[in-house]
Motif scaffolding. Structure first.
Motif, PDB file in Angstrom:
ATOM      1  N   HIS A  13       0.838  -1.203   0.000  1.00  0.00           N
ATOM      2  CA  HIS A  13       0.000   0.000   0.000  1.00  0.00           C
ATOM      3  C   HIS A  13       0.874   1.255   0.000  1.00  0.00           C
ATOM      4  O   HIS A  13       0.382   2.355   0.248  1.00  0.00           O
ATOM      5  N   CYS A  14       2.178   1.082  -0.295  1.00  0.00           N
ATOM      6  CA  CYS A  14       3.121   2.202  -0.244  1.00  0.00           C
ATOM      7  C   CYS A  14       3.863   2.361  -1.563  1.00  0.00           C
ATOM      8  O   CYS A  14       5.056   2.673  -1.589  1.00  0.00           O
ATOM      9  N   SER A  15       3.183   2.161  -2.654  1.00  0.00           N
ATOM     10  CA  SER A  15       3.793   2.233  -3.981  1.00  0.00           C
ATOM     11  C   SER A  15       3.573   3.599  -4.618  1.00  0.00           C
ATOM     12  O   SER A  15       2.727   4.389  -4.181  1.00  0.00           O
ATOM     13  N   VAL A  16       4.328   3.848  -5.671  1.00  0.00           N
ATOM     14  CA  VAL A  16       4.102   5.044  -6.486  1.00  0.00           C
ATOM     15  C   VAL A  16       2.884   4.815  -7.366  1.00  0.00           C
ATOM     16  O   VAL A  16       1.983   5.645  -7.448  1.00  0.00           O
ATOM     17  N   ARG A  17       2.863   3.655  -8.041  1.00  0.00           N
ATOM     18  CA  ARG A  17       1.796   3.350  -8.983  1.00  0.00           C
ATOM     19  C   ARG A  17       0.595   2.733  -8.276  1.00  0.00           C
ATOM     20  O   ARG A  17       0.722   2.060  -7.258  1.00  0.00           O
ATOM     21  N   ASN A  18      -0.558   2.975  -8.846  1.00  0.00           N
ATOM     22  CA  ASN A  18      -1.788   2.309  -8.438  1.00  0.00           C
ATOM     23  C   ASN A  18      -2.144   1.380  -9.581  1.00  0.00           C
ATOM     24  O   ASN A  18      -2.643   1.798 -10.611  1.00  0.00           O
ATOM     25  N   ASP A  19      -1.828   0.093  -9.422  1.00  0.00           N
ATOM     26  CA  ASP A  19      -1.864  -0.814 -10.554  1.00  0.00           C
ATOM     27  C   ASP A  19      -2.637  -2.080 -10.223  1.00  0.00           C
ATOM     28  O   ASP A  19      -2.545  -2.604  -9.112  1.00  0.00           O
ATOM     29  N   THR A  20      -3.407  -2.546 -11.207  1.00  0.00           N
ATOM     30  CA  THR A  20      -4.156  -3.783 -11.028  1.00  0.00           C
ATOM     31  C   THR A  20      -3.214  -4.932 -10.708  1.00  0.00           C
ATOM     32  O   THR A  20      -2.093  -4.987 -11.230  1.00  0.00           O
ATOM     33  N   PRO A  21      -3.606  -5.851  -9.849  1.00  0.00           N
ATOM     34  CA  PRO A  21      -2.739  -7.005  -9.613  1.00  0.00           C
ATOM     35  C   PRO A  21      -2.489  -7.811 -10.893  1.00  0.00           C
ATOM     36  O   PRO A  21      -3.383  -7.966 -11.730  1.00  0.00           O
ATOM     37  N   TYR A  22      -1.263  -8.286 -11.011  1.00  0.00           N
ATOM     38  CA  TYR A  22      -0.861  -9.159 -12.111  1.00  0.00           C
ATOM     39  C   TYR A  22      -0.598 -10.541 -11.538  1.00  0.00           C
ATOM     40  O   TYR A  22      -0.004 -10.673 -10.466  1.00  0.00           O
ATOM     41  N   SER A  23      -1.015 -11.566 -12.253  1.00  0.00           N
ATOM     42  CA  SER A  23      -0.865 -12.931 -11.769  1.00  0.00           C
ATOM     43  C   SER A  23      -0.443 -13.849 -12.899  1.00  0.00           C
ATOM     44  O   SER A  23      -0.731 -13.591 -14.071  1.00  0.00           O
ATOM     45  N   ALA A  24       0.229 -14.938 -12.536  1.00  0.00           N
ATOM     46  CA  ALA A  24       0.652 -15.923 -13.527  1.00  0.00           C
ATOM     47  C   ALA A  24       0.728 -17.297 -12.886  1.00  0.00           C
ATOM     48  O   ALA A  24       1.052 -17.439 -11.702  1.00  0.00           O
ATOM     49  N   ILE A  25       0.406 -18.298 -13.684  1.00  0.00           N
ATOM     50  CA  ILE A  25       0.558 -19.698 -13.296  1.00  0.00           C
ATOM     51  C   ILE A  25       1.493 -20.315 -14.330  1.00  0.00           C
ATOM     52  O   ILE A  25       1.207 -20.285 -15.529  1.00  0.00           O
ATOM     53  N   ILE A  26       2.605 -20.849 -13.870  1.00  0.00           N
ATOM     54  CA  ILE A  26       3.634 -21.355 -14.776  1.00  0.00           C
ATOM     55  C   ILE A  26       3.705 -22.870 -14.683  1.00  0.00           C
ATOM     56  O   ILE A  26       3.882 -23.433 -13.597  1.00  0.00           O
ATOM     57  N   GLY A  27       3.550 -23.512 -15.833  1.00  0.00           N
ATOM     58  CA  GLY A  27       3.611 -24.961 -15.890  1.00  0.00           C
ATOM     59  C   GLY A  27       4.731 -25.425 -16.791  1.00  0.00           C
ATOM     60  O   GLY A  27       5.430 -24.622 -17.420  1.00  0.00           O
ATOM     61  N   GLU A  28       4.903 -26.719 -16.884  1.00  0.00           N
ATOM     62  CA  GLU A  28       5.976 -27.282 -17.695  1.00  0.00           C
ATOM     63  C   GLU A  28       5.733 -27.095 -19.192  1.00  0.00           C
ATOM     64  O   GLU A  28       6.680 -27.126 -19.988  1.00  0.00           O
ATOM     65  N   LYS A  29       4.466 -26.878 -19.596  1.00  0.00           N
ATOM     66  CA  LYS A  29       4.145 -26.765 -21.017  1.00  0.00           C
ATOM     67  C   LYS A  29       3.613 -25.389 -21.412  1.00  0.00           C
ATOM     68  O   LYS A  29       3.151 -25.205 -22.543  1.00  0.00           O
ATOM     69  N   GLY A  30       3.662 -24.431 -20.494  1.00  0.00           N
ATOM     70  CA  GLY A  30       3.149 -23.112 -20.833  1.00  0.00           C
ATOM     71  C   GLY A  30       2.792 -22.323 -19.589  1.00  0.00           C
ATOM     72  O   GLY A  30       3.211 -22.656 -18.471  1.00  0.00           O
ATOM     73  N   SER A  31       2.004 -21.278 -19.771  1.00  0.00           N
ATOM     74  CA  SER A  31       1.634 -20.415 -18.647  1.00  0.00           C
ATOM     75  C   SER A  31       0.259 -19.808 -18.876  1.00  0.00           C
ATOM     76  O   SER A  31      -0.232 -19.728 -20.010  1.00  0.00           O
ATOM     77  N   ILE A  32      -0.351 -19.392 -17.776  1.00  0.00           N
ATOM     78  CA  ILE A  32      -1.604 -18.642 -17.813  1.00  0.00           C
ATOM     79  C   ILE A  32      -1.368 -17.361 -17.032  1.00  0.00           C
ATOM     80  O   ILE A  32      -1.034 -17.394 -15.849  1.00  0.00           O
ATOM     81  N   GLU A  33      -1.502 -16.224 -17.712  1.00  0.00           N
ATOM     82  CA  GLU A  33      -1.352 -14.919 -17.074  1.00  0.00           C
ATOM     83  C   GLU A  33      -2.729 -14.269 -17.013  1.00  0.00           C
ATOM     84  O   GLU A  33      -3.493 -14.332 -17.976  1.00  0.00           O
ATOM     85  N   TYR A  34      -3.032 -13.646 -15.877  1.00  0.00           N
ATOM     86  CA  TYR A  34      -4.350 -13.020 -15.774  1.00  0.00           C
ATOM     87  C   TYR A  34      -4.291 -11.752 -14.929  1.00  0.00           C
ATOM     88  O   TYR A  34      -3.470 -11.615 -14.019  1.00  0.00           O
TER      89      TYR A  34
END
Length: 407
Positions: free
Chosen positions: A250-271
């Motif tokens: 809560h002490c950042s310069v930017r106000n930014d939407t959370p970024y998330s990722a799930i990393i697997g052996e065959k690819g990834s899902i970013e949301y």
């Protein structure tokens, strides 16, 4: 149409009040009772409730006594420490419950709520609103189908600056509490709770299960004069061989939407809160789809609740699911001391509205670098950074308060 009652219409309860207005107009709910302890401060809301024939109360226990057996779902958007007694009272009055997140301060409290649900035969749905969205189901089903192979890493980061007003909006914000009366408020147990809960959910090996946390380490910092932290990063390993990284401030310069990722052996899902991107092992985009717009998310909650009333197998965020997040939060507070950010490592800024807030120098970049490299923030990012030793969750059941004297 189902009978609905509510305890509290102020604070986040105002969101639930708007739900009631919308869903009543749609013919989906019949408000049969509302507890409003500050009726003089909420004249318009009280007037509307009275206008549709909804009786008002100043004590939730009186409401539940009067309406015992007449409430299909009681909505509880109150302070965290009140979730357990209010939920159990509502269940014992014959109502199903929708309680706001987190389910309770401690796993012990959550287990008491679960026991009451089983004893009364009524369900408890927990208000992690992202759990009720179609994209959440779609991502979990992709993972279970092996779309990106064996999952190795799940991670999120969020930058949401909060001003001094935020820390004085009620009497429990940023409080840890005591061993006897824990509150355990923090960015990862409150404002960003949805995102950590999602990672726990996605780590599960079956659709309605979560991962099983095995150990935790990380750091909690405070630049503000508060009991709890305003910044944290956590590393959680699971019995299923997955690692969860979570970074929030809560002490950042930017106000930014959370970024998330799930990393697997065959690819990834970013949301994010707006879009999901699926990539193959080469990084090529193979699928994209939008997230539910914010103004539609609450409708999906009511869809799920209505289905659950008719079908006990219909999916909701159950206490069993929600308790994984609570257990992680309990373990974090029991194993990671809250460390003050050194003087000179933060400064005070002003919002466009003129209110003041604190910025930790370099925190935006530190979080982004650690997130990109799948590691905790360390002295490469901030010279004063310090991380705890791994804490085993084997045999760990609930908050003990072992770090309180170190904060």
């Amino acid at each position: 149409m189902f009978n609905a009652a509510i305890i509290g219409v102020s604070g986040f309860g105002a969101v639930h009040y708007q739900d009631f207005v919308r869903e009543h107009a749609a013919g989906r709910i019949r408000p049969v009772g509302a507890t409003v302890i500050n009726q003089a401060e909420e004249p318009e809301k009280c007037a509307w409730l009275r206008s549709i024939g909804c009786p008002l109360y100043t004590d939730y226990r009186e409401m539940l006594r009067d309406l015992a057996g007449k409430i299909d779902i009681c909505f509880i958007p109150t302070g965290i420490a009140l979730h357990k007694p209010m939920t159990i009272a509502a269940l014992e009055a014959g109502a199903n419950v929708y309680v706001e997140k987190p389910i309770a301060p401690t796993v012990t409290d959550a287990e008491a709520m679960l026991e009451a649900s089983r004893r009364t035969g009524k369900f408890v749905a927990v208000g992690y609103q992202t759990m009720y969205q179609p994209e959440t189901r779609r991502i979990k089903e992709m993972l279970l189908a092996g779309r990106i192979g064996k999952v190795k890493i799940l991670k999120s980061y969020g930058l949401w600056p909060r001003d001094f007003v935020y820390y004085h909006r009620n009497n429990w914000v940023a409080k840890i509490g005591t061993r006897e009366n824990p509150i355990l408020d923090s960015p990862y147990s409150n404002a960003f709770a949805h995102f950590l809960n999602l990672l726990c959910f996605y780590a599960g090996e079956q659709f309605a299960t979560t991962g099983t946390p095995e150990s935790i380490r990380g750091a909690m910092y405070r630049a503000n004069p508060i009991e709890s932290c305003d910044t944290a990063d956590l590393e959680i390993t699971t019995r299923e061989g997955k690692t969860i990284f979570f970074y929030v401030t809560h002490c950042s310069v930017r106000n930014d939407t959370p970024y998330s990722a799930i990393i697997g052996e065959k690819g990834s899902i970013e949301y994010t809160t707006s879009r999901t991107t699926v990539r193959d092992s080469s990084g090529e985009i193979v699928e994209e789809f939008d997230s539910t717009p914010g103004n539609e998310m609450r409708v999906h909650i009511y869809d799920a609740l209505e289905k659950r009333l008719k079908d006990p197998s219909a999916f909701i965020c159950t206490p069993e699911i929600a308790m994984c997040h609570t257990r992680v939060c309990n373990a974090a507070f029991d194993s990671i001391p809250v460390t003050g950010v050194p003087e000179g490592a933060f400064h005070v800024a002003k919002t466009p509205a003129g209110t003041e807030y604190r910025i930790i120098d370099g925190i935006d970049e530190a979080i982004e670098h650690a997130y990109a490299e799948n590691r905790l923030i360390d002295k490469r990012d901030l010279p004063w950074a310090v991380n705890s030793e791994p804490f085993s969750l084997e045999g760990y059941h609930s908050f003990c308060g072992r770090m309180l004297n170190k904060n």
